[in-house]
Design an enzyme around this catalytic site. Sequence first.
Site, PDB file in Angstrom:
ATOM      1  N   GLU A 124       6.016   3.513  -2.984  1.00 59.76           N
ATOM      2  CA  GLU A 124       6.410   2.596  -1.919  1.00 59.76           C
ATOM      3  C   GLU A 124       6.393   1.152  -2.401  1.00 59.76           C
ATOM      4  OE1 GLU A 124       4.502   5.403   1.606  1.00 59.76           O
ATOM      5  OE2 GLU A 124       3.517   3.531   1.129  1.00 59.76           O
ATOM      6  N   CYS A 137       6.112  -6.678  -2.726  1.00 60.59           N
ATOM      7  CA  CYS A 137       4.898  -6.067  -3.274  1.00 60.59           C
ATOM      8  C   CYS A 137       5.316  -4.739  -3.916  1.00 60.59           C
ATOM      9  CB  CYS A 137       3.930  -5.869  -2.106  1.00 60.59           C
ATOM     10  SG  CYS A 137       2.461  -4.954  -2.513  1.00 60.59           S
ATOM     11  N   CYS A 144      -2.908   6.628  -7.818  1.00 54.51           N
ATOM     12  CA  CYS A 144      -3.784   5.756  -8.610  1.00 54.51           C
ATOM     13  C   CYS A 144      -5.032   6.523  -9.011  1.00 54.51           C
ATOM     14  CB  CYS A 144      -4.156   4.513  -7.798  1.00 54.51           C
ATOM     15  SG  CYS A 144      -5.199   3.369  -8.729  1.00 54.51           S
ATOM     16  N   CYS A 148     -10.458   3.810  -5.277  1.00 49.26           N
ATOM     17  CA  CYS A 148     -11.239   2.919  -4.403  1.00 49.26           C
ATOM     18  C   CYS A 148     -11.374   3.563  -3.025  1.00 49.26           C
ATOM     19  CB  CYS A 148     -10.552   1.558  -4.284  1.00 49.26           C
ATOM     20  SG  CYS A 148     -10.394   0.729  -5.871  1.00 49.26           S
ATOM     21  N   CYS A 151      -8.889   2.806   0.063  1.00 48.22           N
ATOM     22  CA  CYS A 151      -7.458   2.719  -0.252  1.00 48.22           C
ATOM     23  C   CYS A 151      -6.770   4.078  -0.157  1.00 48.22           C
ATOM     24  CB  CYS A 151      -7.310   2.138  -1.656  1.00 48.22           C
ATOM     25  SG  CYS A 151      -5.643   2.197  -2.289  1.00 48.22           S
ATOM     26  N   CYS A 367      -2.317  -3.882   3.432  1.00 49.78           N
ATOM     27  CA  CYS A 367      -3.178  -3.744   2.264  1.00 49.78           C
ATOM     28  C   CYS A 367      -4.032  -2.474   2.350  1.00 49.78           C
ATOM     29  CB  CYS A 367      -4.069  -4.983   2.225  1.00 49.78           C
ATOM     30  SG  CYS A 367      -4.993  -5.120   0.729  1.00 49.78           S
TER      31      CYS A 367
HETATM   32  S1  SF4 Z   1      -7.077  -0.483  -4.469  1.00 46.28           S
HETATM   33 FE1  SF4 Z   1      -6.001   1.477  -4.481  1.00 46.28          FE
HETATM   34  S2  SF4 Z   1      -4.235   1.156  -5.794  1.00 46.28           S
HETATM   35 FE2  SF4 Z   1      -5.677  -0.522  -6.203  1.00 46.28          FE
HETATM   36  S3  SF4 Z   1      -6.925   0.203  -7.901  1.00 46.28           S
HETATM   37 FE3  SF4 Z   1      -8.023   0.794  -6.052  1.00 46.28          FE
HETATM   38  S4  SF4 Z   1      -7.312   2.868  -5.648  1.00 46.28           S
HETATM   39 FE4  SF4 Z   1      -5.882   1.976  -7.083  1.00 46.28          FE
END
Ligand code: SF4
Length: 378
Positions: A124, A137, A144, A148, A151, A367
Site C-alpha cells: 500500500e 508515503c 515487515c 513492532c 503496527c 500511521c
Molecule cells: S513500524 Fe511496522 S513497518 Fe515500521 S519497522 Fe515496525 S513493524 Fe516494520
Amino acid sequence: MPLSYVSRFAIRPFRMSLAILSLIGYPFSMAKDNRVNLKELTLNETIKLVKELGKEQYTGKQLYKWIFKHGVHDFSAMTDLSKDFRELLEVAAVVKKLTLVQTFKSSDGTRKTVWELEPGNYIESVLIPDDDRLTLCISSQAGCPVGCQFCATGLGGFRRNLTAGEIYDQYLLTKLSLPDNTPITNIVFMGMGEPFLNYNNVIKAVQILNDTLGAGLAAHRITISTVGYVESIKRLADDHPHLGLAISLHSAVESTRKLLIPIAKKYSLASLKEAAKYFTEKTGERVTFEYLLIKDINDSIDDARALVEFIKGIPCKLNLIAFNKVGGTAFEPPSEKQLLAFRDYLYPRAPVVTLRKSMGADIGAACGQLAGRLKKPR
Ligand code: SF4
C-alpha cells in the site's frame, strides 16, 4: 519490419547483450522470459545497456526519460527512438509495472492505494494532502520482519523486499493518476516495511526519484524513516547526506521501547542517540523523531521528561502522533487531555514539536495501520 528481419538483426545482439549483462550483474528481476526489466535500471545502467545494444549514450537518456519521467511502458510510443531500436527493445527488454487493485478515499482527502506485486501479495501507499504539500508515503517491503507491537504491517509478517522499480512505481503510477501538473512534493518512506532492511533497492529508487530525467525531486524532499538501525543511519549520513531522516522513537524509556520495538533489544537508546548525533553532525540537517502516543504505555509526563532528556544535544524536530487503533493489539489511543498535556510539557523544553493530525484513519491509512490486505475499510 518483418519479424524475420528483427530476429536476424536483433536476436544476435540481444543474446550477446544477455551474456554480457549476466556477467556485469544486471538485475533480471522477475523477468521470467529473460527480457531485461528496464524499470530496475538506474540511468547509468540504462546507458550501459543501450551502448551494449549498439546505441549512443544520448539514446539511453531518452529511453530512461520515457520510462521514469513520462511513465511510458510501451516501446512503440517512444517516438523519438528509431523504429529499428524500438523493435530491438521489444525483443530484448520489457518495462514492468505494479498492478493497481483498489483505491480508498478518506473524508480528509487522504488516498490509499493497494498494489498487487504478484497474485495475493499486496502493498500500500498513501497520498496525503496537507496545505501546500502533497506527500506520498511509500512502502519498501511487502510486510515487515521487524514486528513492532503497534503496527498492522509488522503483525502481518514479512513476505519480501520490493525491487527498486516497485518502489519507484508507487510514485510514478500515483503521479500519472493525478490531474495534469499536480506535483507530488514530498516522498516519505513510512509505508510498509523498514527501509534500511532493503537499503540498496531503496537507495536505487531514491536515485531515480532524485534524477532530473526521473522524478526530479530534490533530495531534501525525500525522507527515509527507520525504527533505529544505527549502522544504517550512519551509512546514510556518509553516503546520502542530503536525504531527510526520521527515526521512530516512540519511547525514550529503554524498557518501554523494548516492549514496542523488538530491535530495541539490540540497539540501546544510547547507541541510537549517538547515531542520531552522527547524522546531524555529518549532514548539518536536523533529524525528525516520530513519537506515537499510546494510552498508558508512553503518554505520561514521566515519558515526556525522558524524551526531553533523550533529545538534549540533538538538533531535531519532534512529531507527536496519536496511536490509531490496530486490530490484533490491545493498545488504545491516548485521551485528548493526555495528548495535550504531553505536548504542553514538551513545548518550552523541546526545540520544534508538532502534534500531527492522524490522516486517513477511516480508510486504514493512518500511521501503523497499513496491512496490505484486501478488505473494505470500516
Ligand atoms: S513500524 Fe511496522 S513497518 Fe515500521 S519497522 Fe515496525 S513493524 Fe516494520
